[in-house]
Design a protein around this motif. Structure first.
Motif, short mmCIF file in Angstrom:
data_model
loop_
_atom_site.label_atom_id
_atom_site.label_comp_id
_atom_site.label_asym_id
_atom_site.label_seq_id
_atom_site.Cartn_x
_atom_site.Cartn_y
_atom_site.Cartn_z
N GLU A 482 0.85 -1.19 0.00
CA GLU A 482 0.00 0.00 0.00
C GLU A 482 0.89 1.24 0.00
OE1 GLU A 482 -3.86 0.01 2.39
OE2 GLU A 482 -2.72 1.56 3.42
N LEU A 516 -0.52 -0.76 -4.43
CA LEU A 516 -1.92 -0.40 -4.21
C LEU A 516 -2.02 1.03 -3.70
CD1 LEU A 516 -2.80 -3.63 -2.23
CD2 LEU A 516 -3.48 -3.18 -4.60
N GLN A 518 -3.35 4.03 -1.19
CA GLN A 518 -3.54 4.06 0.26
C GLN A 518 -4.99 3.75 0.60
OE1 GLN A 518 -1.76 7.44 2.13
NE2 GLN A 518 -2.91 7.18 4.03
N PRO A 545 -9.41 1.06 -2.80
CA PRO A 545 -9.49 1.98 -1.66
C PRO A 545 -10.91 2.52 -1.50
CG PRO A 545 -8.56 3.11 -3.54
CD PRO A 545 -8.73 1.66 -3.95
#
Length: 572
Positions: A482, A516, A518, A545
């Protein structure tokens, strides 16, 4: 391993509240802008009796489950302790921490309300405005109640409860499983608090500072109820405020001369990012204990915390590692002062392949000895005890702390789902069995691959998991990374650095590194990463997300919620 004998309390925590009300101590609430409000335990008792009367007027009967969706503040204490004084059972549930995940949160909350059998839903403020659709689908027997109504009841009552009565329903958020209700009796809660007080040697002069969620074990039982039972001075900092500015907890320690602070190692590490300007006159020399629940890379995180705040008076010896279960929620062991920095170096390959502890480079944090009243066994797959230095399944027995629980198991023993070992009389936790990563026939703990990446610029969080079928292969390692919002690292450079660091630290190369945005990795209600769920969502293409929230969309959710409340009223 067996902890010392437990000095079991004679009464319940309701009795402890009445006793605390006779003294001068109390709880201080700290808001996002560092405004403070102090309530002595005597006033907490008065407000709880008023809330109990409001519950009785609403039709709450002894034994009814009362679901609470409230943030840290006086209203939470009113609702929780008022339920006890009404002889009801509080069911603390998480508030929506990310508005962009409202739909997902609503589904989870609906399951928890149904699973707990809640007769009444209590919430307040903006949160209450968003829960109407859930309340309308679940339709608790007594409907819903605004927490503000608990403050204005003209009467005060206190019904009697006994140690054998159910005193709490907590939801266990396993890293790989959906939340599940766990019942605790009043007697078990009193024993859990007594074990903490005894293990940490809490005294009359201690000041406990907490920013942890009052929904979950560490913040609720470990801080709020422990401070109430001893009693201690308690400082509760808004969890939402500390999530945005971790330094607020340390500033509260300095203002109140806090002596004990509790939190996961990763939360302590986030505070190290604070600028020196935010730490002016932040004297941490009063802290005698910083109890850190261990997690991946705990030793490195705690050493960084100690180094960062030593100039501000923090004694590195104050760091105390601890280990707790996810299901049932329970603190199981704690170390001594200074053990947070004394990691054991082990050969990760021999441990993963042969289950044998041998000297090496992987740092494993000792989590001390079992708490009073707790016993831990290390066993092989057939249930046979293993000697020191051998990796095995961790089994736990704590009859007083789990009294009346379904988790007592055969002869009172509970399979914790964790694997670990004992060296030098101290327990060390390797990881959860269902999260171990098979690589070329060896079972590695995820933190072997995650720990080398902690602190990497541009990285917010990381999950290591087996590459799932049908894309899985023998030795396949999946890293879900992330990215930090606003990070400057280019995606290709970040991926390359991730691969290099993991290879250098472990000698193993990831099969897939997925970057990815956040907020994409799923977390439990207490904020822990759900590794298995993350891998499943990634395979299904659903690892996304939260949606952006704007005033129009928020107003839309609130309007639909209010319509649902109106329909619920009409149905009676």
């Amino acid at each position: 391993m067996r902890g010392p004998p437990l000095t079991k309390p004679a009464g319940t925590l309701v009795d402890a509240l009445v006793h605390a009300a006779g003294g001068r101590l109390g709880v201080t609430f700290v808001t996002e802008d560092e405004q403070e409000r102090f309530l002595p335990w005597s006033e907490v008792l008065v407000r709880a009796r008023r809330a109990a009367a409001a519950y009785a007027q609403a039709g709450v009967r002894p034994g009814d489950r009362v679901a609470l969706v409230l943030r840290t503040g006086p209203a939470y204490l009113d609702a929780f302790l008022g339920a006890w004084l009404a002889a009801a059972v509080p069911v603390p549930l998480p508030s929506p921490s990310q508005l962009g995940h409202l739909e997902e949160y609503g589904v989870a909350l609906e399951r928890m309300l149904t699973g707990s059998g809640a007769a009444l839903l209590v919430s307040g403020g903006a949160t209450l405005q968003l829960l109407g659709r859930v309340a309308g689908r679940v339709r608790p027997r007594l409907g819903w109640l605004d927490a503000a109504a608990l403050e204005v009841a003209p009467a005060r009552i206190q019904r009697e409860v006994e140690p054998r009565h159910t005193g709490l329903v907590q939801f266990a958020w396993g890293p790989t499983t959906a939340p599940r209700p766990v019942d605790f009796t009043h007697g078990a809660l009193a024993a859990q608090v007594a074990a903490r007080v005894q293990a940490l040697r809490l005294g009359d002069d201690d000041v406990l500072v907490s920013w942890l969620s009052v929904v979950h074990d560490s913040g609720l039982v470990g801080c709020l109820l422990t401070a109430l039972a001893r009693p201690l001075s308690l400082v509760l900092v808004s969890r939402e405020a500390v999530a945005a500015r971790p330094v607020l907890a340390l500033r509260a320690v300095a203002r109140h001369r806090g002596t004990v602070m509790v939190g996961p190692a990763s939360a302590l590490d986030r505070a190290t990012l604070a600028a020196d300007t935010e730490l002016e006159r932040c004297d941490l020399s009063s802290l005698r204990l910083v109890v850190a629940r261990t997690e991946p890379g705990a030793t490195g995180l705690l050493r960084r915390f100690a180094d960062r705040f030593a100039p501000f008076g923090l004694d590195p010896q104050a760091l105390v590692p601890a280990w707790g279960l996810a299901e049932p929620p329970l603190l199981a062991s704690a170390g001594e002062r200074g053990q947070g920095l004394a990691a054991l170096g082990v050969d990760a390959g021999r441990l993963a392949r042969d289950g044998l502890v041998a000297p090496g480079a992987r740092l494993v944090t000792p989590v001390g000895r079992p708490l009073p009243g707790v016993e831990v066994d290390v066993r092989d797959a057939a249930g046979r005890p293993l000697p020191e230095g051998r990796l095995g399944q961790l089994w736990l027995r704590a009859p007083d702390l789990l009294e009346g629980s379904e988790h007592l198991g055969h002869h009172g023993w509970l399979d914790t789902g964790e694997v670990g070992f004992v060296v030098g009389g101290a327990l060390h936790v390797h990881g959860r069995r269902d999260e171990l990563v098979p690589v070329h026939g060896a079972l590695h703990a995820p933190d072997e691959f995650e720990a080398p990446l902690l602190g990497l610029s541009g990285l917010q969080a990381v999950v290591a998991a087996p590459l799932p079928a049908p894309r899985g292969q023998e030795g396949g390692l999946l890293l879900l990374v992330e990215r930090f919002e606003g990070g400057q690292a280019a995606p290709a450079a970040l991926e390359s650095e991730v691969r290099r660091l993991v290879l250098d630290a472990t000698g193993l190369s990831p099969a897939v590194v997925e970057l990815l945005p956040q907020g994409a990795l799923p977390r439990t209600g207490s904020g822990r990463l759900r590794r298995g769920e993350a891998a499943r969502r990634w395979l299904a293409g659903r690892l996304t997300p939260a949606r952006a929230v704007n005033p129009v969309r928020l107003a839309y959710h609130a309007a639909r919620s209010q319509l649902a409340y109106a329909r619920l009223r009409l149905r009676g």
